[in-house]
Write a protein that holds these residues in place. Structure first.
Motif, PDB file in Angstrom:
ATOM      1  N   LEU A  17     -49.210  15.538   4.362  1.00 21.54           N
ATOM      2  CA  LEU A  17     -48.672  14.372   3.631  1.00 21.54           C
ATOM      3  C   LEU A  17     -47.270  14.088   4.176  1.00 21.54           C
ATOM      4  O   LEU A  17     -46.352  14.908   4.032  1.00 21.54           O
ATOM      5  N   VAL A  18     -47.136  12.997   4.877  1.00 23.48           N
ATOM      6  CA  VAL A  18     -45.860  12.634   5.515  1.00 23.48           C
ATOM      7  C   VAL A  18     -44.957  11.899   4.499  1.00 23.48           C
ATOM      8  O   VAL A  18     -45.379  10.882   3.930  1.00 23.48           O
ATOM      9  N   ILE A  19     -43.757  12.438   4.276  1.00 21.73           N
ATOM     10  CA  ILE A  19     -42.756  11.821   3.370  1.00 21.73           C
ATOM     11  C   ILE A  19     -41.524  11.467   4.208  1.00 21.73           C
ATOM     12  O   ILE A  19     -40.923  12.356   4.826  1.00 21.73           O
ATOM     13  N   VAL A  20     -41.192  10.235   4.247  1.00 26.10           N
ATOM     14  CA  VAL A  20     -40.025   9.758   5.011  1.00 26.10           C
ATOM     15  C   VAL A  20     -38.871   9.522   4.026  1.00 26.10           C
ATOM     16  O   VAL A  20     -38.997   8.735   3.089  1.00 26.10           O
TER      17      VAL A  20
END
Length: 406
Positions: A17-20
């Protein structure tokens, strides 16, 4: 992200899960640009405000300097003009009072006398304004009501001649004021001169003096033509006149000097006017608190009626000078008519023409000695010991004040 099965064994079910994380606005380059612009704006506004303040200060300083230079120029020119003007006025008055002057010439001389007197008044006003601005005031305690009553009496012949109902009302109960006598005289003279100037025959002028809340209230009210509302805010401005082209045109100096003198005494002046109904000038001056408390029992003294008087060290001394019209008659009856027995008068004046004129006027009655400066005058006064010294003030080597103090 991974998970385990029921036995606790990790299985190959990894998920991502990519969180920027975006930076806040204050961490961006735009915020830095905005801060720089704000700082530049503050600096620009501050610089503009400081520049404006310094510019206004400089303009005020320059205006004050120009006004001082202009007044100084007028003062210097006025002082130079007054001496030759005196040489015109004095012989003309002498001829007017000479019984041998023919009536047609007397009428022409009267015209000359009135206009030179008007010019001399304006010159004296400029010099008085200069002294009012820069000169100190000499405070002394005196009964203001009695002093003003004497001044008002000098206007009675003028009021009678012009058929003006003129009256002075004193409700001050003998209260005293701490003020400069000469300044109070100039204030009163200018206010009454303006009242008479704009009041037609058959109308009235009232001067009323009272004490209210520990202050003198001097009111000069006339029923003349009044002043238009647009002129009232500028009425005390220097060189301003409400009627510059009319028959009552003035130099615009008198009321400015009045306001300056009143401010120096810690007082104030107010003015109300209604066109066609007249004007009211109200002056407030500080009253002496002790005399106000004792006003009911104060002794106003005697000898200050219509007669002339001098004040020396607070004492009022009546002056009775009687000179016989017969030329050559000495003041002391024991003296003979020979020149050496006549009373000696020393004339100290640096202007040769004025000195010669004074000598010609005094010579029939006095033994006249002349000097062209204070140093010569001091030597002659020591040598001749004259009964009277007539001296100019501004002279080379030694001025008149120094001569009197020597």
């Amino acid at each position: 992200m991974r998970s385990t099965n029921a036995d606790g064994t990790w299985v190959d079910n990894e998920r991502q899960l990519v969180i920027v994380m975006l930076p806040s606005f204050w961490q961006t380059g735009w915020s830095r640009v905005l801060v720089i612009l704000l700082l530049l704006g503050v600096i620009a506004v501050g610089t503009y405000i400081l520049h404006t303040i310094f510019r206004l200060k400089n303009e005020v300083r320059m205006e004050a300097r120009l006004a001082e230079m202009k007044l100084g120029f007028f003062t210097d020119i006025s002082h130079e003009i007054r001496t030759p003007l005196t040489l015109i006025t004095a012989p003309v008055d002498h001829l007017l009072h000479d019984g041998q002057t023919p009536e047609p010439i007397r009428r022409q001389l009267d015209f000359v006398s009135r206009n030179t007197a008007r010019m001399l008044r304006m010159i004296n006003q400029i010099l008085d304004l200069r002294r009012a601005q820069n000169g100190p005031i000499r405070l002394e305690r005196f009964v203001l009501g009695e002093f003003l009553r004497v001044l008002c009496r000098t206007f009675d012949p003028h009021a009678e001649q012009r058929q003006i109902d003129f009256a002075f009302e004193d409700h001050s109960a003998g209260a005293r004021v701490s003020a400069d006598r000469d300044a109070v005289e100039k204030i009163m003279y200018n206010l009454l001169s303006n009242a008479f100037k704009y009041t037609a025959p058959g109308q009235s002028i009232r001067v009323r003096l009272s004490v209210e809340a520990g202050r003198f209230r001097l009111e000069v009210r006339d029923s003349g033509k009044g002043i238009e509302p647009e002129h009232i805010p500028h009425i005390f401005d220097r060189f301003y006149t409400a009627d510059p082209t009319g028959a009552s045109a003035s130099s615009g100096i008198g009321l400015s000097m009045v306001q300056e003198l009143i401010r120096k005494h810690g007082g104030e002046i107010r003015m109300k006017s209604t066109p066609g109904q007249g004007s009211v000038f109200t002056v407030w001056l500080k009253a002496d608190p002790v005399s106000v408390a004792e006003a009911s029992g104060i002794d106003t003294g005697t000898g200050i009626g219509g007669e002339k008087f001098y004040e020396i060290n607070g004492k009022v001394i009546p002056v009775e000078v009687c000179l016989d019209d017969a030329p050559g008659k000495p003041l002391n009856g024991d003296r003979s008519d020979s020149p050496s027995a006549l009373p000696g008068v020393l004339v100290v004046e640096d202007d040769s023409e004025l000195r010669a004129f004074l000598e010609s006027i005094l010579a029939p009655r006095f033994q006249v000695f002349t000097a062209e400066n204070g140093r010569q005058g001091l030597d002659l006064a020591t040598e001749r010991m004259p009964e009277l010294i007539v001296s100019d003030v501004m002279m080379p080597e030694l001025d008149g004040i120094g001569l009197l103090q020597a």
